[in-house]
Design an enzyme around this catalytic site. Sequence first.
Site, PDB file in Angstrom:
ATOM      1  N   HIS A   1       6.057  -4.723  33.618  1.00  0.00           N
ATOM      2  CA  HIS A   1       5.737  -5.916  34.406  1.00  0.00           C
ATOM      3  C   HIS A   1       4.249  -5.898  34.731  1.00  0.00           C
ATOM      4  CE1 HIS A   1       5.768  -2.982  37.694  1.00  0.00           C
ATOM      5  NE2 HIS A   1       6.872  -2.520  37.145  1.00  0.00           N
TER       6      HIS A   1
ATOM      7  N   HIS B   1       5.292  -5.619  41.287  1.00  0.00           N
ATOM      8  CA  HIS B   1       5.753  -6.575  40.261  1.00  0.00           C
ATOM      9  C   HIS B   1       4.843  -7.781  40.452  1.00  0.00           C
ATOM     10  CE1 HIS B   1      10.028  -4.705  39.843  1.00  0.00           C
ATOM     11  NE2 HIS B   1       9.056  -3.872  39.574  1.00  0.00           N
TER      12      HIS B   1
ATOM     13  N   TYR C   1      19.322   5.737  30.037  1.00  0.00           N
ATOM     14  CA  TYR C   1      20.184   6.142  31.153  1.00  0.00           C
ATOM     15  C   TYR C   1      21.584   6.370  30.599  1.00  0.00           C
ATOM     16  CZ  TYR C   1      16.088   3.868  33.064  1.00  0.00           C
ATOM     17  OH  TYR C   1      14.787   3.503  33.306  1.00  0.00           O
TER      18      TYR C   1
ATOM     19  N   HIS D   1      16.587  -2.688  31.066  1.00  0.00           N
ATOM     20  CA  HIS D   1      15.484  -3.399  31.716  1.00  0.00           C
ATOM     21  C   HIS D   1      14.388  -3.723  30.711  1.00  0.00           C
ATOM     22  CE1 HIS D   1      13.204   0.384  31.874  1.00  0.00           C
ATOM     23  NE2 HIS D   1      14.245   0.970  32.463  1.00  0.00           N
TER      24      HIS D   1
ATOM     25  N   ASP E   1       2.150   2.406  39.781  1.00  0.00           N
ATOM     26  CA  ASP E   1       3.594   2.473  39.531  1.00  0.00           C
ATOM     27  C   ASP E   1       3.809   3.461  38.383  1.00  0.00           C
ATOM     28  OD1 ASP E   1       6.275   2.007  39.249  1.00  0.00           O
ATOM     29  OD2 ASP E   1       6.092  -0.096  38.663  1.00  0.00           O
TER      30      ASP E   1
ATOM     31  N   GLU F   1       7.220   1.107  30.602  1.00  0.00           N
ATOM     32  CA  GLU F   1       8.179   2.005  31.235  1.00  0.00           C
ATOM     33  C   GLU F   1       9.547   2.032  30.562  1.00  0.00           C
ATOM     34  OE1 GLU F   1       9.665   0.624  35.097  1.00  0.00           O
ATOM     35  OE2 GLU F   1       8.153  -0.938  35.074  1.00  0.00           O
TER      36      GLU F   1
ATOM     37  N   ARG G   1      13.019   8.107  32.409  1.00  0.00           N
ATOM     38  CA  ARG G   1      12.097   6.964  32.356  1.00  0.00           C
ATOM     39  C   ARG G   1      10.690   7.545  32.362  1.00  0.00           C
ATOM     40  NH1 ARG G   1      14.028   3.899  35.973  1.00  0.00           N
ATOM     41  NH2 ARG G   1      12.769   4.280  37.831  1.00  0.00           N
TER      42      ARG G   1
ATOM     43  N   ASP H   1       9.751  -4.833  70.587  1.00  0.00           N
ATOM     44  CA  ASP H   1       8.329  -4.626  70.874  1.00  0.00           C
ATOM     45  C   ASP H   1       7.631  -3.728  69.864  1.00  0.00           C
ATOM     46  OD1 ASP H   1       9.564  -2.347  71.550  1.00  0.00           O
ATOM     47  OD2 ASP H   1       8.710  -2.158  73.570  1.00  0.00           O
TER      48      ASP H   1
ATOM     49  N   ASP I   1       9.976   7.953  40.478  1.00  0.00           N
ATOM     50  CA  ASP I   1       9.245   6.698  40.295  1.00  0.00           C
ATOM     51  C   ASP I   1       8.529   6.427  41.609  1.00  0.00           C
ATOM     52  OD1 ASP I   1       8.402   4.074  39.965  1.00  0.00           O
ATOM     53  OD2 ASP I   1      10.270   3.401  39.028  1.00  0.00           O
TER      54      ASP I   1
ATOM     55  N   GLU J   1       6.807   6.082  32.790  1.00  0.00           N
ATOM     56  CA  GLU J   1       6.106   4.841  33.161  1.00  0.00           C
ATOM     57  C   GLU J   1       4.631   5.101  33.426  1.00  0.00           C
ATOM     58  OE1 GLU J   1       7.535   3.022  36.830  1.00  0.00           O
ATOM     59  OE2 GLU J   1       6.610   1.115  36.270  1.00  0.00           O
TER      60      GLU J   1
ATOM     61  N   HIS K   1      17.244   1.635  40.911  1.00  0.00           N
ATOM     62  CA  HIS K   1      16.464   1.544  42.152  1.00  0.00           C
ATOM     63  C   HIS K   1      17.044   2.465  43.227  1.00  0.00           C
ATOM     64  CE1 HIS K   1      14.514  -2.558  41.008  1.00  0.00           C
ATOM     65  NE2 HIS K   1      13.977  -1.530  40.388  1.00  0.00           N
TER      66      HIS K   1
HETATM   67  N1  GLY Z   1       9.013   1.027  40.689  1.00  0.00           N
HETATM   68  C1  GLY Z   1       9.558  -0.196  40.285  1.00  0.00           C
HETATM   69  C2  GLY Z   1       9.374  -0.416  38.865  1.00  0.00           C
HETATM   70  O1  GLY Z   1       9.114   0.501  38.125  1.00  0.00           O
HETATM   71  O2  GLY Z   1       9.382  -1.515  38.395  1.00  0.00           O
HETATM   72 MN    MN Z   2       7.458  -0.493  37.133  1.00  0.00          MN
HETATM   73 MN    MN Z   3       8.216   2.271  38.683  1.00  0.00          MN
END
Ligand code: GLY
Ligand code: MN
Ligand code: MN
Length: 437
Positions: free
Chosen positions: A353, A360, A387, A349, A270, A383, A405, A38, A259, A407, A242
Site C-alpha cells: 500500500h 495506509h 500463512y 492480501h 511499516d 509485503e 511476511r 478528563d 510487523d 515487508e 492484524h
Molecule cells: N502494518 C499494517 C500493514 O502492514 O499493512
Molecule cells: Mn503494510
Molecule cells: Mn505492516
Amino acid sequence: MKISSAEYKTRRQKFLAQLPKNAIAILPTAPERHKTADSYYDYHPDNSFYYLTGYDEPNCVAVFMPGRTEGEFLLFNMLKIREQEIWTGFRVGQEAAVSEYGANQAFPMTEFDQMLPELLTGRESLYFALGRNPEYDQKIILALNELRGRVRSGVAVPDTIINVEKIIFEMRLIKTEAEIDLLRTAGQISVGAHKKIMKICKPGMNEFHIAAEIMYELLNGGCQSTAYGSIVAGGENGIVLHYQANNAELKSGDLLLVDAGGEYQFYDADITTTFPVNGKFSTEQKLIYDLVLKAQHAAFSKIKPGIAWWTLQETILQVFAEGLLALGILQGSVEKILEDKSYFKFYMHNSGHWLGLDTHDVGAYKVNGEWRKLAKGMVFTVEPGLYLSKDIPGLDPKWHDIAVRIEDDVVVTESGYDILTKGLPRTTDEIEAFMKG
Ligand code: GLY
Ligand code: MN
Ligand code: MN
C-alpha cells in the site's frame, strides 16, 4: 531535519492553483478524542490539514479562498491564554500563525462559527470533506442554511460541495525529497528496533517483551509513537493478519512474525520481519521463508516509473503459484492455480500500500479504471506473506502454522527504486548468523 515553511507554502500554492477562482476550501484538523471524562488519547492532527499547514495543534481549521484580496490562506486557531498554557502547554496563537506558519490572516477559533456565513458568501463551490468530522458537517450545514435564508437579498451561496481530499490525496501520493528523508528516518529507526528484537529474542519470553522493546527503541530513536499497533505474533498467532493481543509466550521451534514501525514527524514506517524464536529455521520454515523472500525480490525487480501498480501483485502471485506447486502444497498447473485463485487461502492480501503520513496512505490505486502507473516519488510497502494455517483442509501437518511476511518500504526513483528500510538481515543465513552473533 524538518519540512521547511517554504515547502508548506509551495504545497498551499499548488493546492490553491487547483481550486476554481470562486471556490472556498475548508479543512478542519482532527478532533481531540476523549479517553475518559478528563483525559484524552494522544493527539494526532488530520494528515491532510497537516500536509498543507505543518500545524499540529488541535482545535483549528484552515480556510483557502483563491483570489481573496485580504489573503488566500486563513487559519482559525486557539487563543494564546497563559492560564491554559500552564495546563496543556505552548500555544502558537494568532500572531505566530501568520509569522511562522504563513497564514495571511489568523483568527481565534471562537470566531469561526460567526465568520463562516460571511466567508461562504459569494463563493460558488465549497471544497470540503463531508462526513469526516460531524462537528464541522454541522457547522457547514448551519451556515449554508443561514445564507439560503438570505438569497432574496441577493446573497450568492455555494451550490456545489466537492470533496477537497481528491486534490490533496493526489498531492500527497508523490513525496518530496524532504518527505522521503523523513520516511527514510522513520524506516531506519524502525530497522534498528527490528534488529534489536532479533538480538534479544529467546524462547520463554513473552510477545509483550518484544512489543515493549520495539516501543523503547522507536521512542529512544526519536519517533513520536508507533505508526500503528505493533503486531508481535509467535507461532500460530502469525496466521492472524492484524493480531494485536501480543501476550503469548514465545516457544522454541516457532517463528515470530513482527510487523511494527515508528512514526517520525508524522511520517510512518511499516516493516515486517519473520524469524525463528530460537534462532534456527526448521527445514519447512526455511522453504516457506525463502519463497516469500523470492516473491519480494521479484516484485522489487519490477519497480520503476511507468509500470502498473498491479504488476507487483501479479509478480508475487506468479512466484507463489510456482513455489507452492513445487513444494506440493498446491496441485495442478501454475495457470490453473492463478485462474482458480487457489493461492488465496495462503496469501489473501495485496502486495502492499502507499505509505506516508498515513501507514495506509492516500491516493487512488486506479485512475480512470486503469491501475495507477508508478511514478518517481511514490512510496509504498512490498509485503508478500504466506500463512499456512492448520485449519486449511488437506494441508500436510508439516506445514502447519508457519506464517511468514516480509515487508519493506520503497520509494520509486528516476530509473528504479530505493529501499527506505535497508539494513535488516533478510536471508535465512543472514538472520541465523545475526541472531547467533
Ligand atoms: N502494518 C499494517 C500493514 O502492514 O499493512
Ligand atoms: Mn503494510
Ligand atoms: Mn505492516
